[in-house]
Design an enzyme around this catalytic site. Structure first.
Site, PDB file in Angstrom:
ATOM      1  CD  GLU A 130     102.950  10.053 -79.589  1.00 19.33           C
ATOM      2  OE1 GLU A 130     102.308   9.296 -79.458  1.00 19.33           O
ATOM      3  OE2 GLU A 130     104.260  10.648 -79.306  1.00 19.33           O
ATOM      4  CG  HIS A 133      99.945  10.928 -75.745  1.00 22.55           C
ATOM      5  ND1 HIS A 133     100.758  11.392 -76.791  1.00 22.55           N
ATOM      6  CD2 HIS A 133     100.745  10.303 -74.761  1.00 22.55           C
ATOM      7  CE1 HIS A 133     101.881  10.947 -76.605  1.00 22.55           C
ATOM      8  NE2 HIS A 133     102.136  10.656 -75.223  1.00 22.55           N
ATOM      9  CD  GLU A 186     103.223  12.516 -71.660  1.00 24.89           C
ATOM     10  OE1 GLU A 186     103.802  11.646 -71.399  1.00 24.89           O
ATOM     11  OE2 GLU A 186     102.332  12.464 -72.690  1.00 24.89           O
ATOM     12  N   GLY A 192     109.912  11.846 -76.781  1.00 25.86           N
ATOM     13  CA  GLY A 192     110.727  11.119 -77.991  1.00 25.86           C
ATOM     14  C   GLY A 192     111.815  11.969 -78.745  1.00 25.86           C
ATOM     15  CG  ASN A 248     101.881   5.725 -74.328  1.00 25.00           C
ATOM     16  OD1 ASN A 248     101.027   4.901 -75.144  1.00 25.00           O
ATOM     17  ND2 ASN A 248     101.707   7.124 -74.659  1.00 25.00           N
ATOM     18  CD1 TRP A 249     104.891  -0.158 -73.248  1.00 31.85           C
ATOM     19  CD2 TRP A 249     104.093  -2.099 -74.242  1.00 31.85           C
ATOM     20  NE1 TRP A 249     105.379  -1.223 -72.504  1.00 31.85           N
ATOM     21  CE2 TRP A 249     104.628  -2.438 -73.116  1.00 31.85           C
ATOM     22  CE3 TRP A 249     103.466  -3.154 -74.852  1.00 31.85           C
ATOM     23  CZ2 TRP A 249     105.130  -3.799 -72.735  1.00 31.85           C
ATOM     24  CZ3 TRP A 249     103.912  -4.318 -74.501  1.00 31.85           C
ATOM     25  CH2 TRP A 249     104.662  -4.840 -73.564  1.00 31.85           C
ATOM     26  CE  LYS A 250     104.638   7.544 -76.897  1.00 30.45           C
ATOM     27  NZ  LYS A 250     105.323   8.856 -77.496  1.00 30.45           N
ATOM     28  N   GLY A 281     107.389   6.777 -72.250  1.00 23.98           N
ATOM     29  CA  GLY A 281     106.947   5.925 -73.610  1.00 23.98           C
ATOM     30  C   GLY A 281     108.129   4.917 -73.924  1.00 23.98           C
ATOM     31  N   GLY A 282     109.090   5.340 -74.716  1.00 19.35           N
ATOM     32  CA  GLY A 282     110.090   4.416 -75.259  1.00 19.35           C
ATOM     33  C   GLY A 282     110.731   3.805 -74.047  1.00 19.35           C
ATOM     34  CB  SER A 331     113.107  12.388 -73.041  1.00 20.63           C
ATOM     35  OG  SER A 331     112.697  12.444 -74.323  1.00 20.63           O
TER      36      SER A 331
HETATM   37  C1  PEP Z   1     104.908   9.715 -74.161  1.00 22.45           C
HETATM   38  O1  PEP Z   1     104.708   9.608 -75.352  1.00 22.45           O
HETATM   39  O2  PEP Z   1     104.032   9.753 -73.101  1.00 22.45           O
HETATM   40  C2  PEP Z   1     106.382   9.701 -73.500  1.00 22.45           C
HETATM   41  C3  PEP Z   1     106.524  10.366 -72.471  1.00 22.45           C
HETATM   42  O3  PEP Z   1     107.141   9.317 -74.566  1.00 22.45           O
HETATM   43  P1  PEP Z   1     108.673   9.308 -74.193  1.00 22.45           P
HETATM   44  O4  PEP Z   1     109.217   8.829 -72.984  1.00 22.45           O
HETATM   45  O5  PEP Z   1     109.356   8.171 -75.417  1.00 22.45           O
HETATM   46  O6  PEP Z   1     109.433  10.618 -74.588  1.00 22.45           O
END
Ligand code: PEP
Length: 246
Positions: free
Chosen positions: A92, A90, A160, A166, A9-11, A227-228, A206
């Site tokens: 967010e 999600h 999640e 994050g 997920n590049w957001k 994500g990241g 994470s």
């Molecule tokens: C996400 O936002 O779906 C996520 C899992 O982010 P991260 O891996 O950066 O925690």
């Protein structure tokens, strides 16, 4: 057998230049033993589709098929752009856009009706976990966010925990196992063993190259939503390899 899935997920990150990372990923994983999906910003979906075998998804869609919804994107438009999947619910979006489970369910239904795979996200806050309400929260989000039209092909559930996204914090393997086992049991109860056992369950929060292999040992973890660490091939590739090694 559920095929494993490594989803990124590049957001709201990435421009045309970022597509070079997809090129590197596609070269490094020309014949992957797992499904690989990247969900870039909508602006990059069509260009990103040039990097097979990486599948491309979106990060949201509208519940309506067309109409006066300025700034929104319909599932049919995502499909037209080349997406095969869409992340929905999600945390967010649940937080910043006040998306509740009823809306997430309507969006998931719209996505599935267009032939997209809906990746429906759910997770508890730290306060909810500390109050020992995790399974109640997940049970409610599961019941409310998943449409009746779901199958093993058109639904993926991503657990999640909000506090893990994050932050570098990750639940214990036992905590992940408890929630994934709970989700699996609920899906089997609602949809029957056939469908319930065929839906893939992702862990997200994470996931990094150094913890992925451990997380992938947990029963009913069929992959990760990342994500990241999905933003660069250098970080995402070892996560894919860890999943292939399970
Ligand atoms: C996400 O936002 O779906 C996520 C899992 O982010 P991260 O891996 O950066 O925690």
């Amino acid at each position: 057998m559920r095929r494993k899935l490594a989803a990124g997920n590049w957001k709201m990150n990435g421009t045309q230049a970022s597509l070079a990372e997809l090129g590197k990923l596609a070269t490094a994983h020309a014949a992957p033993a797992v499904d690989i999906l990247i969900c870039p910003p909508a602006t990059l979906i069509t260009a990103a589709c040039a990097h097979a075998p990486i599948a491309i998804g979106a990060q949201d869609c509208h519940m309506a098929s067309a109409g006066a919804h300025t700034g929104d994107i319909a599932a049919a438009q995502l499909k037209d752009a080349g997406a095969t999947a869409v992340i929905l619910g999600h945390s967010e979006r649940r937080d910043a856009h006040e998306e509740h489970s009823d809306l997430v369910r309507a969006k998931a239904r719209a996505a599935q009706a267009e032939g997209l795979m809906a990746i429906v996200c759910m997770g508890e806050s730290l306060a909810q976990r500390e109050a020992q309400n995790t399974l109640d929260i997940i049970g409610g989000q599961l019941a409310g966010s998943i449409p009746d039209s779901s199958t093993g092909e058109n639904l993926v559930v991503a657990y999640e925990p909000i506090w893990a996204i994050g932050t570098g914090l990750v639940p214990s393997l036992d905590q992940i196992s408890e929630v994934h086992g709970f989700i699996r049991a609920r899906l089997e109860r609602r949809f029957g063993a056939g469908v319930g056992r065929s839906v893939r369950l992702l862990y997200g929060g994470s996931v990094k190259p150094d913890n992925a292999a451990d997380i992938f040992t947990v029963p009913d973890v069929d992959g990760a939503l990342v994500g990241g660490a999905s933003l660069t091939a250098a970080d995402f590739s070892p996560i894919i390899k860890a999943l292939e090694a399970v």
